[in-house]
Write a protein that holds these residues in place. Sequence first.
Motif, mmCIF file in Angstrom:
data_model
loop_
_atom_site.group_PDB
_atom_site.id
_atom_site.type_symbol
_atom_site.label_atom_id
_atom_site.label_comp_id
_atom_site.label_asym_id
_atom_site.label_seq_id
_atom_site.Cartn_x
_atom_site.Cartn_y
_atom_site.Cartn_z
ATOM 1 N N CYS A 150 -5.374 3.341 1.284
ATOM 2 C CA CYS A 150 -4.059 3.975 0.668
ATOM 3 C C CYS A 150 -4.463 5.174 -0.018
ATOM 4 O O CYS A 150 -5.697 5.510 -0.319
ATOM 5 C CB CYS A 150 -3.216 3.099 -0.112
ATOM 6 S SG CYS A 150 -4.419 2.771 -1.789
ATOM 7 N N VAL A 151 -3.482 5.915 -0.339
ATOM 8 C CA VAL A 151 -3.752 7.523 -1.200
ATOM 9 C C VAL A 151 -4.535 7.237 -2.334
ATOM 10 O O VAL A 151 -5.002 7.958 -2.753
ATOM 11 C CB VAL A 151 -2.367 8.343 -1.400
ATOM 12 C CG1 VAL A 151 -1.762 8.576 0.125
ATOM 13 C CG2 VAL A 151 -1.248 7.620 -2.123
ATOM 14 N N CYS A 185 0.720 -1.114 -0.037
ATOM 15 C CA CYS A 185 0.011 -0.086 -0.097
ATOM 16 C C CYS A 185 0.762 1.087 0.046
ATOM 17 O O CYS A 185 2.119 1.324 0.374
ATOM 18 C CB CYS A 185 -0.925 0.047 1.105
ATOM 19 S SG CYS A 185 -2.222 -0.999 1.128
ATOM 20 N N ARG A 186 0.487 2.189 -0.509
ATOM 21 C CA ARG A 186 1.062 3.522 -0.567
ATOM 22 C C ARG A 186 0.335 4.484 0.505
ATOM 23 O O ARG A 186 -0.750 4.916 -0.010
ATOM 24 C CB ARG A 186 0.927 4.180 -1.738
ATOM 25 C CG ARG A 186 2.243 5.512 -1.806
ATOM 26 C CD ARG A 186 2.883 5.474 -2.973
ATOM 27 N NE ARG A 186 3.791 6.535 -3.027
ATOM 28 C CZ ARG A 186 4.028 7.151 -4.096
ATOM 29 N NH1 ARG A 186 3.812 6.668 -5.331
ATOM 30 N NH2 ARG A 186 4.880 8.273 -4.085
ATOM 31 N N GLY A 236 -7.312 9.098 -5.817
ATOM 32 C CA GLY A 236 -7.085 8.538 -7.199
ATOM 33 C C GLY A 236 -8.141 8.303 -8.006
ATOM 34 O O GLY A 236 -9.268 8.207 -7.362
ATOM 35 N N ASP A 237 -8.194 8.313 -9.270
ATOM 36 C CA ASP A 237 -9.326 8.035 -10.018
ATOM 37 C C ASP A 237 -9.448 6.425 -10.299
ATOM 38 O O ASP A 237 -10.678 6.109 -10.807
ATOM 39 C CB ASP A 237 -9.339 8.641 -11.537
ATOM 40 C CG ASP A 237 -8.169 8.323 -12.338
ATOM 41 O OD1 ASP A 237 -7.167 7.562 -11.708
ATOM 42 O OD2 ASP A 237 -8.155 8.719 -13.391
ATOM 43 N N VAL A 238 -8.581 5.580 -9.952
ATOM 44 C CA VAL A 238 -8.619 4.275 -9.900
ATOM 45 C C VAL A 238 -8.156 3.837 -8.627
ATOM 46 O O VAL A 238 -7.066 4.140 -8.026
ATOM 47 C CB VAL A 238 -7.681 3.716 -10.823
ATOM 48 C CG1 VAL A 238 -7.605 2.292 -11.100
ATOM 49 C CG2 VAL A 238 -8.179 4.300 -12.478
ATOM 50 N N PRO A 239 -8.938 2.755 -7.861
ATOM 51 C CA PRO A 239 -8.371 2.300 -6.522
ATOM 52 C C PRO A 239 -7.266 1.426 -6.820
ATOM 53 O O PRO A 239 -7.094 1.003 -7.724
ATOM 54 C CB PRO A 239 -9.663 1.854 -6.023
ATOM 55 C CG PRO A 239 -10.592 1.495 -7.167
ATOM 56 C CD PRO A 239 -10.411 2.263 -8.224
ATOM 57 N N CYS A 240 -6.651 1.196 -5.777
ATOM 58 C CA CYS A 240 -5.482 0.446 -5.489
ATOM 59 C C CYS A 240 -5.789 -0.913 -6.373
ATOM 60 O O CYS A 240 -7.090 -1.501 -6.090
ATOM 61 C CB CYS A 240 -4.892 0.249 -4.324
ATOM 62 S SG CYS A 240 -5.854 -0.566 -2.978
#
Length: 73
Positions: A47-48, A26-27, A53-57
């Motif tokens: 995470c960030v 994770c970041r 973000g426009d896309v999840p991890c």
Amino acid sequence: MTELKSTLTCPKCREASTETMPTNACRFFYDCPHCSEKLRPLAGDCCVFCSYGDVPCPPIQEARANGTPAKCC
């Protein structure tokens, strides 16, 4: 297929940067390259990328695709 790029938008300066997401970790922190704001996940996010973000991890994307409970890194 899991998307590995996400565009993070800084809540302070509203500038956006596209980053490659790690697949094995994770970041938790991200320094905005535009204003140097240190981003941290919002409450309830792992995470960030999930927060800004426009896309999840990748782990969240996979859980959604498989219909399994979301489990992040």
